[in-house]
Scaffold this motif. Sequence first.
Motif: not given
Length: 157
Positions: A26, A95, A98-99, A102, A110-111, A114, A117-118, A121
């Motif tokens: 990252e 995160c 997310y990890y 995956i 996952i989507e 994510d 997460r976005r 962020h």
Amino acid sequence: MREGGRLIDVELDETIGRAAPDVEHERNVAIFDLVEENVFHPVGAPDDVKFKLKLSLVDKRLVFDIRDEAGATLVTHILSLTPFRRVIRDYYMICDSYYEAIRSATPQQIEAIDMGRRGIHNDGSQTLMERLKGKIEVDLDTARRLFTLICVLNWRS
């Protein structure tokens, strides 16, 4: 946003040590993307200057050490991490999810993670832009990449 003024080099305080491979990846991606494309202009600096940035944590404060191309110090800004604590904590948690996802979740799961997460962020990036207002002009993409690096610094500490 003004024309000119951009980062040509970004360095993280290496005294904190190395992090897990996912975190290091990252960091590398954020630094590469940040140097490739950014809007970064300390208030009061001439328009045609290119900047080097060293990010570090000192006494639980975020330090922006800004230098010119030759390495001469131009300005140092120190920001409290208090306004970032909640969003950084939430970002770490999502995160981690997310990890983990995956490795074993469906593409739809996952989507969904994510997207969350976005969103978190973006919240951190907006907070950073607000905290830098009047000090350093940045656009949202630059703030997003800088927020990633702030998180990396905190992961390492």
